[in-house]
Design an enzyme around this catalytic site. Structure first.
Site, PDB file in Angstrom:
ATOM      1  N   SER A   4       0.840  -1.209   0.000  1.00 58.90           N
ATOM      2  CA  SER A   4       0.000   0.000   0.000  1.00 58.90           C
ATOM      3  C   SER A   4       0.869   1.250   0.000  1.00 58.90           C
ATOM      4  O   SER A   4       1.950   1.244   0.578  1.00 58.90           O
ATOM      5  CB  SER A   4      -0.804   0.073   1.298  1.00 58.90           C
ATOM      6  OG  SER A   4      -1.768  -0.898   1.336  1.00 58.90           O
ATOM      7  N   CYS A  54      -6.674  -3.638  11.070  1.00 60.43           N
ATOM      8  CA  CYS A  54      -7.688  -4.475  10.411  1.00 60.43           C
ATOM      9  C   CYS A  54      -8.347  -5.413  11.411  1.00 60.43           C
ATOM     10  O   CYS A  54      -9.547  -5.627  11.374  1.00 60.43           O
ATOM     11  CB  CYS A  54      -7.067  -5.274   9.277  1.00 60.43           C
ATOM     12  SG  CYS A  54      -6.327  -4.197   8.065  1.00 60.43           S
TER      13      CYS A  54
HETATM   14  N1  PLP Z   1      -0.726  -6.514   4.506  1.00 63.61           N
HETATM   15  C1  PLP Z   1      -0.162  -6.014   5.622  1.00 63.61           C
HETATM   16  C2  PLP Z   1       1.063  -6.663   6.176  1.00 63.61           C
HETATM   17  C3  PLP Z   1      -0.706  -4.880   6.236  1.00 63.61           C
HETATM   18  O1  PLP Z   1      -0.134  -4.393   7.340  1.00 63.61           O
HETATM   19  C4  PLP Z   1      -1.865  -4.301   5.668  1.00 63.61           C
HETATM   20  C5  PLP Z   1      -2.511  -3.121   6.287  1.00 63.61           C
HETATM   21  O2  PLP Z   1      -2.368  -2.790   7.419  1.00 63.61           O
HETATM   22  C6  PLP Z   1      -2.406  -4.861   4.509  1.00 63.61           C
HETATM   23  C7  PLP Z   1      -1.813  -5.972   3.957  1.00 63.61           C
HETATM   24  C8  PLP Z   1      -3.645  -4.276   3.869  1.00 63.61           C
HETATM   25  O3  PLP Z   1      -3.405  -2.989   3.400  1.00 63.61           O
HETATM   26  P1  PLP Z   1      -4.621  -2.044   2.921  1.00 63.61           P
HETATM   27  O4  PLP Z   1      -5.501  -1.878   4.113  1.00 63.61           O
HETATM   28  O5  PLP Z   1      -3.963  -0.776   2.504  1.00 63.61           O
HETATM   29  O6  PLP Z   1      -5.303  -2.715   1.806  1.00 63.61           O
END
Ligand code: PLP
Length: 356
Positions: free
Chosen positions: A182, A309
């Site tokens: 991201s 998340c």
């Molecule tokens: N992968 C990892 C290791 C992350 O820390 C995150 C978000 O915190 C994501 C994937 C998902 O990113 P996004 O919310 O920008 O889609």
């Protein structure tokens, strides 16, 4: 970003008129800057998306569909501490019965029993291993993962979200075939992200999961987010230029934090303390009384329990659970992340207020 958001400047980069061509040029500059940040061999290996979740889903689902269509016998495996963007994607793919004819999916293989197919096993192995863990900051040795688990020709699929802009990332040296990240994790705008596809492997012929116009090689159709992508490109350029200074600044702040918290709360446990870790991350487990005190004294402190998340879904940390940490430990675990705008004195003041 402001410039490219102005009504007189904004244009659809797919349009063939003058303004559209200028917009397309700005997009292509961003593609070059992002490719350079991760040492991709060509900017054609970069697909712009709306974030890591979309990028990782697009990559994994597109790949699995392609392998299914081409009847390639495959094992796709992931580790238990993968972010849900990978972990839950694998779980969802496993439920899609039609794939099971030639594709086996193991969403949760264990570290202690790592997977390696025998040399004469005809299946392709696609192994998902993130580069840096989002909750603990632990950095995985991807070269070692390749050496231990993968045969020549097997694929390494890596969630690079926490690594890009925080530690050097060379997809070529790490021999990663596919990865995603991201923009907002390294100073770019939220809602931007990148899927990296090694052209040596995929030649961009994965199957799309959304259908529409011809953007991004018809693989990720839809009008491109011009201001967002421009911002992502600028952030990539700055992150590359300032990586060393960013690392040394946040590392000093973290060292101050960890030294002082050990003094103030001797029972504190710092996860992955003596392992290779991202310089900005400190995941701590506090004794319950200290955790309560911190919450009372610093109601405005911006720290998280696990990932944002996980907080959004109200679930407790699957990452700490996979490390064998008890439910009580998990409920008193806090992730401190430091940025360049934090200062040593701010960190000391915060700790003294909470625990002094
Ligand atoms: N992968 C990892 C290791 C992350 O820390 C995150 C978000 O915190 C994501 C994937 C998902 O990113 P996004 O919310 O920008 O889609």
């Amino acid at each position: 970003m402001l410039e490219w958001s102005k009504p007189e400047r904004w244009a659809n980069p797919s349009a063939k008129h003058h303004s559209g061509k200028l917009a397309a040029k700005a997009i292509e500059q961003a593609r070059i800057d992002v490719a350079q940040l991760i040492d991709a061999s060509s900017e054609e290996e970069i697909v712009f998306c709306s974030g890591a979740t979309e990028a990782l889903n697009l990559g994994l689902q597109g790949l699995v569909r392609l392998l299914h269509a081409s009847e390639t016998s495959t094992l796709v495996a992931g580790f238990p501490d993968e972010h849900p963007a990978v972990g839950q994607c694998l779980v969802a793919l496993k439920k899609q019965a039609y794939l099971q004819t030639n594709i086996e999916i193991q969403p949760q293989i264990s570290d202690s029993n790592p997977i390696k197919l025998p040399e004469n096993d005809p299946r392709l192995l696609v192994l998902c291993r993130m580069y840096a863990q989002n909750e603990t900051g632990k950095i995985y040795d991807l070269l070692e993962v390749r050496r231990k688990n993968l045969r020549n020709g097997d694929w390494l699929f890596s969630d690079l979200s926490q690594a890009v802009g925080k530690i050097p990332v060379s997809v070529q040296q790490l021999d990663i075939q596919m990865g995603g990240f991201s923009g907002h994790k390294f100073g770019g705008p939220a809602g931007t992200g990148v899927l990296y596809l090694s052209r040596k492997k995929t030649r961009l012929n994965l199957q799309p999961i959304t259908f529409g116009g011809g953007q991004e090689h018809e693989f990720r159709p839809g009008s491109l987010n011009l201001p967002g992508i421009v911002g992502l490109g600028v952030a990539a350029k700055i992150a590359k230029r300032e990586l060393n200074i960013w690392q040394s600044t946040v590392l000093k702040i973290r060292e101050t934090f960890e030294t002082r918290i050990h003094e103030l709360v001797p029972e504190v446990k710092i996860i992955s303390e003596n392992e290779q870790r991202l310089p900005n991350t400190s995941m701590i487990i506090l004794p319950p009384e200290a955790a309560d005190k911190m919450k009372q004294k610093l109601p405005g402190l911006c720290v998280t329990q696990g990932s944002a998340c996980a907080s959004a879904s109200g679930k407790s940390s699957h990452v700490l659970a996979a490390l064998g940490i008890t439910k009580q430990g998990i409920s008193n675990a806090y992730r401190f992340s430091f940025g360049r705008t934090n200062t040593q004195s701010e960190v000391l003041e915060c700790l003294n207020m909470a625990f002094g």
